[in-house]
Design a protein around this motif. Sequence first.
Motif, PDB file in Angstrom:
ATOM      1  N   ALA A  22     -21.888  -3.729  -2.424  1.00 41.90           N
ATOM      2  CA  ALA A  22     -22.080  -2.958  -3.655  1.00 41.90           C
ATOM      3  C   ALA A  22     -21.151  -3.462  -4.757  1.00 41.90           C
ATOM      4  CB  ALA A  22     -21.845  -1.471  -3.392  1.00 41.90           C
ATOM      5  N   LEU A  23     -19.917  -3.752  -4.417  1.00 45.01           N
ATOM      6  CA  LEU A  23     -18.986  -4.273  -5.426  1.00 45.01           C
ATOM      7  C   LEU A  23     -19.488  -5.592  -5.995  1.00 45.01           C
ATOM      8  CD1 LEU A  23     -15.634  -3.295  -3.743  1.00 45.01           C
ATOM      9  CD2 LEU A  23     -16.372  -2.631  -6.046  1.00 45.01           C
ATOM     10  N   TRP A  24     -20.006  -6.446  -5.155  1.00 43.91           N
ATOM     11  CA  TRP A  24     -20.545  -7.731  -5.620  1.00 43.91           C
ATOM     12  C   TRP A  24     -21.743  -7.503  -6.539  1.00 43.91           C
ATOM     13  CZ3 TRP A  24     -24.964 -10.638  -5.533  1.00 43.91           C
ATOM     14  CH2 TRP A  24     -24.822 -12.004  -5.818  1.00 43.91           C
ATOM     15  N   ASP A  44     -17.024   2.737 -13.634  1.00 39.12           N
ATOM     16  CA  ASP A  44     -16.669   3.918 -12.841  1.00 39.12           C
ATOM     17  C   ASP A  44     -17.136   3.764 -11.396  1.00 39.12           C
ATOM     18  OD1 ASP A  44     -15.562   5.053 -15.118  1.00 39.12           O
ATOM     19  OD2 ASP A  44     -17.281   6.384 -15.502  1.00 39.12           O
ATOM     20  N   ALA A  45     -18.331   3.254 -11.209  1.00 42.39           N
ATOM     21  CA  ALA A  45     -18.865   3.059  -9.858  1.00 42.39           C
ATOM     22  C   ALA A  45     -18.034   2.044  -9.085  1.00 42.39           C
ATOM     23  CB  ALA A  45     -20.322   2.613  -9.925  1.00 42.39           C
ATOM     24  N   GLU A  46     -17.647   0.966  -9.750  1.00 43.99           N
ATOM     25  CA  GLU A  46     -16.821  -0.046  -9.078  1.00 43.99           C
ATOM     26  C   GLU A  46     -15.508   0.562  -8.590  1.00 43.99           C
ATOM     27  OE1 GLU A  46     -17.884  -4.355 -10.984  1.00 43.99           O
ATOM     28  OE2 GLU A  46     -16.801  -2.963 -12.285  1.00 43.99           O
ATOM     29  N   LYS A  47     -14.896   1.408  -9.396  1.00 43.98           N
ATOM     30  CA  LYS A  47     -13.638   2.064  -8.991  1.00 43.98           C
ATOM     31  C   LYS A  47     -13.856   2.910  -7.737  1.00 43.98           C
ATOM     32  CE  LYS A  47     -11.857   2.247 -13.665  1.00 43.98           C
ATOM     33  NZ  LYS A  47     -11.719   3.090 -14.848  1.00 43.98           N
ATOM     34  N   GLN A  48     -14.960   3.655  -7.710  1.00 39.58           N
ATOM     35  CA  GLN A  48     -15.239   4.499  -6.548  1.00 39.58           C
ATOM     36  C   GLN A  48     -15.548   3.663  -5.308  1.00 39.58           C
ATOM     37  OE1 GLN A  48     -14.778   7.815  -6.442  1.00 39.58           O
ATOM     38  NE2 GLN A  48     -13.963   7.474  -8.494  1.00 39.58           N
ATOM     39  N   LEU A  52     -13.323   3.734  -1.814  1.00 41.10           N
ATOM     40  CA  LEU A  52     -13.896   4.006  -0.502  1.00 41.10           C
ATOM     41  C   LEU A  52     -13.730   2.823   0.450  1.00 41.10           C
ATOM     42  CD1 LEU A  52     -17.005   5.909  -1.781  1.00 41.10           C
ATOM     43  CD2 LEU A  52     -15.272   6.855  -0.239  1.00 41.10           C
ATOM     44  N   ARG A  53     -13.957   1.623  -0.063  1.00 40.45           N
ATOM     45  CA  ARG A  53     -13.773   0.430   0.770  1.00 40.45           C
ATOM     46  C   ARG A  53     -12.333   0.349   1.266  1.00 40.45           C
ATOM     47  NH1 ARG A  53     -13.010  -4.783  -2.384  1.00 40.45           N
ATOM     48  NH2 ARG A  53     -11.111  -3.599  -2.720  1.00 40.45           N
ATOM     49  N   ASP A  54     -11.387   0.549   0.358  1.00 37.46           N
ATOM     50  CA  ASP A  54      -9.974   0.459   0.728  1.00 37.46           C
ATOM     51  C   ASP A  54      -9.588   1.532   1.750  1.00 37.46           C
ATOM     52  OD1 ASP A  54      -9.841  -1.650  -1.055  1.00 37.46           O
ATOM     53  OD2 ASP A  54      -8.706  -0.548  -2.582  1.00 37.46           O
TER      54      ASP A  54
END
Length: 148
Positions: A22-24, A44-48, A52-54
Amino acid sequence: MTELSDEAAIALRSAVSAEQAALWVYGLATAFAGYDRVLTAISDAEKQHRRLRDAAERVIRDAGQTPPPAQPAYDVGEPVRDRRSAIALLIRAENDCQVGWRSVLENSQDPTLRVTALDGLTTAATRATRWRLTIGQQPAAQHFPGQP
């Protein structure tokens, strides 16, 4: 050290992989966003997704395991040529995240991990609904988010 059942570890690794993809995809979609409000929603989505990934990677490491690595690129299926096709790809990425987090919910008994998984599932479902509304896709909301 955190204990993960084999089922929970597999599900969590799948959720991490979906978050990485998703980040990619969100990075790719930035090139096609066009409007400031779309760029803001992407940011905003990238931050979320990063959050979650972290969190998931921390749980995997705390269990003495190695999180799956991010891929250098991901198969996007159809060509991304404009804002609409980029947003359609974002919807697909959010659906993949929903499937990953739902699997964690179904395979983990750890209350903290389940809270993270519920957060991942609901935020991905909410974002997918918003993206569907953005491009006029109906129905905008899906029944039973994360159902494969």
